[in-house]
Design an enzyme around this catalytic site. Structure first.
Site, PDB file in Angstrom:
ATOM      1  N   GLU A   8      14.798  47.337  -4.621  1.00 17.61           N
ATOM      2  CA  GLU A   8      13.706  48.299  -4.420  1.00 17.61           C
ATOM      3  C   GLU A   8      13.398  49.064  -5.704  1.00 17.61           C
ATOM      4  O   GLU A   8      13.171  50.276  -5.692  1.00 17.61           O
ATOM      5  CB  GLU A   8      14.035  49.255  -3.264  1.00 17.61           C
ATOM      6  CG  GLU A   8      14.118  48.549  -1.922  1.00 17.61           C
ATOM      7  CD  GLU A   8      14.333  49.494  -0.756  1.00 17.61           C
ATOM      8  OE1 GLU A   8      14.835  50.614  -0.980  1.00 17.61           O
ATOM      9  OE2 GLU A   8      13.994  49.123   0.378  1.00 17.61           O
ATOM     10  N   GLU A  20      14.551  42.856   4.199  1.00 18.76           N
ATOM     11  CA  GLU A  20      15.181  43.882   5.031  1.00 18.76           C
ATOM     12  C   GLU A  20      14.222  44.206   6.173  1.00 18.76           C
ATOM     13  O   GLU A  20      13.295  44.991   6.011  1.00 18.76           O
ATOM     14  CB  GLU A  20      15.478  45.166   4.238  1.00 18.76           C
ATOM     15  CG  GLU A  20      16.632  45.057   3.277  1.00 18.76           C
ATOM     16  CD  GLU A  20      16.975  46.392   2.631  1.00 18.76           C
ATOM     17  OE1 GLU A  20      16.538  47.445   3.154  1.00 18.76           O
ATOM     18  OE2 GLU A  20      17.664  46.388   1.594  1.00 18.76           O
TER      19      GLU A  20
END
Length: 581
Positions: free
Chosen positions: A157, A233
């Site tokens: 991320e 995710e």
């Protein structure tokens, strides 16, 4: 040897391969239960398991590496291979994961000038030193070398954090130079800005999100350039922080629809298949407007509960996966039972101040120093100093202090301060004499794991203590990582209302999973046969701490509780069911 390639989809040995994966963090599950959790994952029809690799667990001190016990990543991956499962490894030095400091080791904060997650030569040298040890351990696990690891992640991320493209390129190049030959991925929020900021040439961009699959995949199409669409995710629940008012839960109907859409059009990693437990002091924190440390349980409203039990979500997801893949019949090989052990009363207690001489050596300096500057990274630290020229304490302020302070004068509690309260000057009214002892007990509640606040995570007091407007000097520092409680002498003495250690003996005929509740206690942590099972706090939402059966033994079990608020009933309760609000 096998091949794994990224074209318009994933190809394993030249044949299309749909990734249906679930997240299990090996470091959040006791090793004796790894096989059970992996068997249950396989029984849903999932063909892959995903896990992070936490740097702070594998290199707890600079140059000291750990790859056994909870850190035996090789054993975990090979257990998955035995069960016919493939593995996605995420070895990025930063993992987030609601884990202490996002997986970065606290010792990075011991010096000056280092910047995190950018192409800072000092930071990158530490990463390279770590990779020089880690990559040879995981390199043989790749499918290209006869193992079962099919993908690895470059960073985590990063598009949410920064846009230093040179850093991302260096991270990618380190992996390749270290012998990583399987395809690489990045994972970011499903927005153009995040995907562009976090991507790097030679790695497939994937997305992290929990809803609106059609819309998210449409955005991602522009970035994968004809490659496969993957949600790396798929958030099926959420995490709890202390004082959040109740256990966070996802929308099962909505997540079921999203999972169906993902499998119809792409690939998925379910986050989390099982959340597990933030054992020890390893929970992370977030900081937006206020500090929100995560609770010990990482149940996450996942497909399995924290203790590995089936949920409604398991049944629903299994049916959906069955539309796209064969669902095997799996015989679960690990016998797991839950036990209600009733209650036990303390067999001994000793005050923190009375016990200091046994568990800590004082370090003296003119000014207060943070945990990290003293070579300590987790737990508590106690600052003591004698009153000098102050005759009456009217104001006190701690500068650059994190996260929670219990302040005492001559054994009397003056103040308990938390988070932003530490930034302000506080009025007090206490008579003092030269030689009186001022004590400040600081707790590291878990370093922030997301965002720029990560660079402000020195714990304890990194600045100074002001009394009545002036800086007060000459301090003794007692580091309290609480990793040596076998040295406690319970005959030293005890003072009601002050921080203390309590000892219990739990007699067990048959070991089983159980949930400990310190009903009526204030705040602290619990050790079972020397193993730190985590923190408790009366504000909830978590009320009971999970004790896996492998941490117990037939016969006598020693339990030690450290409590900081001076609120103890001297009794603990053991239940067969959790209570997380």
């Amino acid at each position: 040897m096998s091949t794994f390639e990224i074209k318009e989809t994933f190809y394993l040995d030249g044949k299309p391969f749909q990734i249906i994966s679930g997240s299990i963090h090996y470091f959040r599950v006791v090793p004796a239960y790894w096989r059970d959790r992996l068997e249950k994952l396989k029984s849903t029809g999932m063909n892959t398991v995903e896990t992070y690799i936490p740097w702070n667990m594998h290199e707890p001190e600079k140059g000291k590496f750990v790859f056994d016990g909870l850190c035996d990543v090789v054993k975990f991956v090979k257990l998955a291979e035995e069960l016919g499962l493939y593995v996605i490894l995420r070895p990025s030095p930063y993992i987030c994961a609601e884990w202490e400091f996002g997986g970065l080791p606290g010792w990075l904060l011991s010096g000056e000038g280092l910047r995190l997650r950018v192409s800072d030569p000092v930071f990158m040298k530490h990463v390279q030193d770590y990779y020089n040890v880690l990559l040879p351990v995981i390199k043989p696990l790749q499918v290209t070398e006869g193992g079962n690891v099919i993908l690895m992640q470059v960073e985590n991320e990063y598009g949410y954090f920064g846009n230093d493209r040179q850093y991302m390129e260096q991270m990618r190049d380190m992996l390749r130079a270290g012998g990583i030959t399987v395809p690489l991925i990045t994972s970011d929020g499903p927005t153009d800005e995040s995907l562009e900021g976090g991507s790097v040439g030679g790695a497939l961009p994937t997305g992290n999100f929990g809803s609106h699959t059609k819309e998210r995949f449409e955005i991602m199409k522009k970035h994968v350039k004809g490659g496969p669409l993957m949600c790396a995710e798929f958030w099926v629940g959420w995490f709890d922080h202390w004082g959040n008012g109740g256990h966070m839960q996802g929308n099962l109907k909505q997540s079921a629809e999203d999972l169906d859409e993902m499998l119809r059009t792409g690939h998925v990693n379910v986050y989390m298949f099982i959340g597990g437990t933030n054992f020890g002091f390893m929970n992370g924190s977030n900081y937006y407007d206020v500090l929100t440390p995560d609770v010990t349980s990482y149940d996450y409203d996942a497909v399995l509960t924290e203790a590995g039990d089936f949920t409604e979500k398991y049944q629903v997801y299994r049916e959906i996966i069955g539309k796209y893949a064969s669902v095997p019949q799996v015989d679960f090989s690990t016998k797991i039972i839950k036990k209600d052990y009733g209650s036990v009363k303390a067999t001994g207690k000793v005050g923190l101040f009375e016990a200091l001489q046994d568990i800590a050596e004082p370090v003296e300096s003119v000014c207060t120093r943070s945990m990290e500057r003293l070579g300590q990274y987790y737990g508590y630290i106690l600052y003591t100093s004698e009153i000098q020229n102050e005759r009456r304490l009217e104001k006190i302020r701690l500068h650059r202090a994190n996260d929670r302070a219990n302040i005492f004068l001559q054994g009397e509690r003056l103040l308990d301060l938390y988070d932003r309260e530490l930034l302000a000057e506080h009025e007090i009214s206490a008579e003092a004499e030269p030689g009186d002892e001022l004590c400040i007990l600081m707790e590291n509640m878990g370093r922030v794991n997301f965002g720029p606040g990560m660079e402000e995570q020195r714990k304890g007091i990194d600045g100074c203590v002001q009394i009545n407007g002036h800086m007060h000097h000459h301090w003794k520092h007692y580091c309290l990582p609480l990793n040596n409680l076998e040295k406690l002498d319970f005959t030293r003495g005890y003072t009601e209302g002050l921080p203390a250690f309590y000892r219990f003996e739990l007699q067990v005929e048959e070991t089983g999973d159980t949930f400990l509740e310190p009903k009526g206690w204030g705040k602290g942590c619990v050790f079972v046969n020397g193993f730190n099972i985590g923190r408790f706090w009366e504000i909830g939402p978590q009320k009971r701490l999970y004790i896996p059966a492998p941490l117990l033994r037939p016969g006598k079990n020693e339990i030690i509780v450290f409590e900081t608020e001076g609120r103890s009933t001297g009794e603990l309760y053991f239940y067969s069911e959790p209570d997380i609000g």
